[in-house]
Design an enzyme around this catalytic site. Structure first.
Site, PDB file in Angstrom:
ATOM      1  N   LYS A 282       0.897  -1.167   0.016  1.00 14.15           N
ATOM      2  CA  LYS A 282       0.016  -0.121  -0.180  1.00 14.15           C
ATOM      3  C   LYS A 282       0.731   1.229   0.022  1.00 14.15           C
ATOM      4  O   LYS A 282       1.838   1.274   0.840  1.00 14.15           O
ATOM      5  CB  LYS A 282      -0.988   0.175   1.190  1.00 14.15           C
ATOM      6  CG  LYS A 282      -2.209   0.758   1.079  1.00 14.15           C
ATOM      7  CD  LYS A 282      -3.038   0.435   2.209  1.00 14.15           C
ATOM      8  CE  LYS A 282      -4.645   0.948   2.038  1.00 14.15           C
ATOM      9  NZ  LYS A 282      -5.529   0.541   2.847  1.00 14.15           N
ATOM     10  N   GLU A 367     -20.328  -4.869  10.379  1.00 10.72           N
ATOM     11  CA  GLU A 367     -21.057  -4.085  11.183  1.00 10.72           C
ATOM     12  C   GLU A 367     -22.133  -4.690  11.567  1.00 10.72           C
ATOM     13  O   GLU A 367     -22.648  -4.250  12.955  1.00 10.72           O
ATOM     14  CB  GLU A 367     -21.884  -2.900  10.370  1.00 10.72           C
ATOM     15  CG  GLU A 367     -20.617  -1.808   9.764  1.00 10.72           C
ATOM     16  CD  GLU A 367     -19.787  -2.229   8.661  1.00 10.72           C
ATOM     17  OE1 GLU A 367     -18.989  -1.454   8.435  1.00 10.72           O
ATOM     18  OE2 GLU A 367     -19.997  -3.354   8.136  1.00 10.72           O
ATOM     19  N   ARG A 395     -25.932  -1.258   7.430  1.00  8.95           N
ATOM     20  CA  ARG A 395     -25.667  -2.504   7.054  1.00  8.95           C
ATOM     21  C   ARG A 395     -26.074  -3.480   8.452  1.00  8.95           C
ATOM     22  O   ARG A 395     -26.279  -4.746   8.376  1.00  8.95           O
ATOM     23  CB  ARG A 395     -24.142  -2.914   6.858  1.00  8.95           C
ATOM     24  CG  ARG A 395     -23.817  -1.924   5.790  1.00  8.95           C
ATOM     25  CD  ARG A 395     -22.386  -2.312   5.350  1.00  8.95           C
ATOM     26  NE  ARG A 395     -22.433  -3.283   3.937  1.00  8.95           N
ATOM     27  CZ  ARG A 395     -21.276  -3.921   3.424  1.00  8.95           C
ATOM     28  NH1 ARG A 395     -20.208  -3.488   3.978  1.00  8.95           N
ATOM     29  NH2 ARG A 395     -21.605  -4.639   2.446  1.00  8.95           N
TER      30      ARG A 395
END
Length: 625
Positions: A282, A367, A395
């Site tokens: 990354k 979630e 969610r």
């Protein structure tokens, strides 16, 4: 090299020796533009070579490439002829920072939330099978997204493609070393031989033939299978996928373009789903992003040389205030716990975790699990605080109803990024939380109008919580208007901030500044408008509404959320059920998704900025006259 990329598939015209040059050009391009507009940087810097390899193997727009979450699709946009769009990336009416089908035929599926790509890809594969087409379907999903339960539901269903002899390429973009590292030459050898078509056919034919031998065929087949699996366990780090019936390759160097092209080409030829585990770094190519990928995940405009943000907030954000208040309360109340779903920095809970590590829980991108996990803690006497972006809390809707509200468990929800969030657009605007929170029995819902109110609401809730409670606040700098006039928090009670004569505005939460501006503009026309801060959206302060109904013939509600089922709808229903003879008018967001842009631009477009509110109220007053 980048000048030669004008349309989709142009990358195929380049010679292999120019691929590294193009990769460097793309990284320079990303730094140049994202440093000016803001956006998702580290993830896109890390996926340059992988995206190039996909474009060298796939044909667009015939083939379908689905990005999980989608914030890492910038390189894909560049390679499909959208370079010019980066001038206005994430700007009002400009190019989105996420895949958009209406933006390009090369964007297969819109995305913005995590863990959804595999399910969408299976839908694409089912459509391909039924329609008899032959496009290749590929998915890029991050290792973090595999913490979401929806991804596992899709993996469980993916074996069907093997039975139907259908291809699906799943690239697991691993940039956090969360899955086992490459174990050397044997792994590479097994990867190559196991994806050879002749080997795959031979493996099936041998197993099929042996199983037909009377008496001894099946035992021999099972013995070979056990032996083979034992060897695989030693050399293949992807046995989790293999045990689910999915072929696994990897880990593969995600920055080696020839190796990636070779691997993807082989995978494309298989008549079965395949998981390709790709290791990437990354932020690659930009040292500040490599050293601090979290900071450069989503950035505001910054100085490329120093990596420092160009404009820093003068006032604390609502998130800052929520975080500091929670930490302070947890010093004396040992029952307080804090939960995040892979967003410790964004929600401000990172600091809580450092101070109280044993009471801090990061459950990953999950979630639904987070909500029920909190309900479990609350049922056993703790005070769990789940800080979560409004758009992601959607969610956990079922878990809020079934697992939390049904048992009236005292979970506290810090609903961050409530209202418009700006540049992330449709998938991230937190404009649905008032309807979906207020409709749930046993829920209490609060909306602070300024920073001091948020602090006192959280303190009051922590001290008195007796059921599920949501405090919703925006991503902006904390408002300071009327802080000195704040009365003490009392359950279910609002506050009159200004008395008026001609009409009254009930301003919900972060719309206070716009409402004040509207009142000031109306005063210039000679009108005296009252102002009310409801504080509690549920339960509503019905005594206060009765007072307003007795005094004003025109009541206006203002909210930064969807009107259908919103606060204005609830106020209107109550007043008319109690025979109010005046006029009620609700100002908010009509039945639509809201594109990306600055909050100022979006409010103006939606008619919920101060000028638009004043214009609406003026027209209503004149109409009544």
């Amino acid at each position: 090299m980048l000048e030669k990329i004008e349309h989709a598939n142009d990358i195929k015209k380049l010679s292999p020796e120019n691929y590294p040059v193009l990769a460097k050009d793309i990284r320079r391009f990303l730094l140049k533009h994202v440093s000016k507009t803001g956006g998702h940087l580290a993830s896109n810097l890390g996926i340059v070579e992988l995206t190039m390899a996909l474009h060298l193997v796939l044909d667009f727009p015939k083939d379908q490439l689905i990005f999980d979450v989608g914030h890492q699709s910038y390189v894909h946009k560049i390679l499909t002829g959208r370079k010019e769009g980066f001038q206005n990336l994430r700007q009002f009416h400009g190019m989105s920072g996420f895949p958009k089908r209406k933006e390009s035929d090369c964007d297969a599926f819109h995305s913005g939330h995590s863990s959804m790509s595999l399910s969408a890809a299976l839908g694409f594969a089912a459509a391909r099978n039924l329609k008899g087409t032959d496009e290749t379907i590929a998915v890029v999903i991050g290792d973090g997204a595999l913490s979401g339960g929806m991804a596992y539901e899709a993996l469980n269903n993916m074996v069907r493609l093997r039975e139907e002899k259908q291809n699906l390429i799943v690239i697991l973009n691993d940039n956090r070393m969360s899955i086992a590292e490459n174990v050397g030459g044997m792994s590479r050898y097994l990867n190559k031989i196991r994806t050879n078509k002749e080997y795959v056919d031979l493996k099936y034919n041998v197993k099929h033939s042996l199983s037909k031998v009377p008496n001894i065929g099946k035992p021999i087949t099972k013995a070979i299978e056990r032996s083979k699996n034992s060897i695989k366990q030693l050399f293949i780090p992807g046995m989790f996928f293999e045990d689910m019936g999915l072929t696994y390759i990897g880990p593969v160097d995600g920055h080696n373009i020839p190796l990636l092209v070779d691997t993807l080409t082989r995978a494309k030829q298989l008549k079965e789903p395949i998981i390709i585990h790709v290791k990437t770094k990354k932020g690659k190519g930009y040292r500040h992003a490599v050293h601090n990928p979290t900071k450069f995940h989503g950035v505001s405009p910054f100085n490329v040389k120093t990596g420092e943000t160009l404009s820093k907030s003068a006032r604390p954000s609502y998130t800052d205030i929520f975080s500091k208040t929670l930490i302070e309360a947890a010093k004396t109340d040992l029952s307080i716990t804090a939960v995040t779903a892979a967003m410790p920095d964004g929600t401000g809970l990172q600091a809580f975790g450092k101070q109280y590590p044993e009471r801090f829980f990061d459950v990953g991108i999950a979630e639904e699990h987070a909500v029920t996990f909190c309900a479990g803690m609350a049922a056993r006497g703790l005070k769990p605080v789940f800080a979560v972006y409004s758009t992601f809390l959607q969610r956990g809707f079922d878990q809020m109803i079934h697992d939390t509200a049904l048992g009236n468990d005292p979970v506290i929800f810090g609903v961050d990024r409530s209202g418009l969030v700006g540049a992330d657009g449709e998938t991230h605007q937190g404009i649905f939380d008032i309807p979906f929170l207020c409709m749930i029995p046993n829920f209490t819902v609060l909306a602070p109008a300024n920073g001091r109110e948020l602090k006192e609401m959280l303190e009051y809730t922590l001290a008195n919580v007796n059921g599920p409670t949501a405090i919703k606040y925006s991503r902006e700098e904390a408002e300071t208007l009327y802080e000195d006039a704040c009365e003490a928090i009392h359950y279910g009670k609002g506050q009159i901030l200004k008395e008026g004569k001609d009409a009254v505005i009930i301003s919900v939460g972060n719309m206070l500044a716009e409402s004040v501006k509207a009142i000031e503009l109306l005063e210039k026309h000679g009108y005296n408008i009252g102002l009310v801060n409801p504080r509690y959206l549920k339960p509503m302060d019905t005594e206060l509404l009765d007072q307003l109904a007795a005094r004003y013939s025109l009541i206006i509600t203002v909210e930064e959320g969807i009107l259908h089922g919103g606060f204005g709808s609830m106020v209107t229903q109550y007043l008319y059920e109690h025979h109010y003879h005046g006029q009620v008018h609700s100002i908010g967001i009509h039945d639509s998704f809201v594109e990306h842009g600055s909050i100022r631009e979006l409010r103006n477009m939606l008619g919920i900025d101060g000028e638009s509110i004043a214009k609406d109220v003026l027209a209503l007053i004149k109409e009544a006259d």
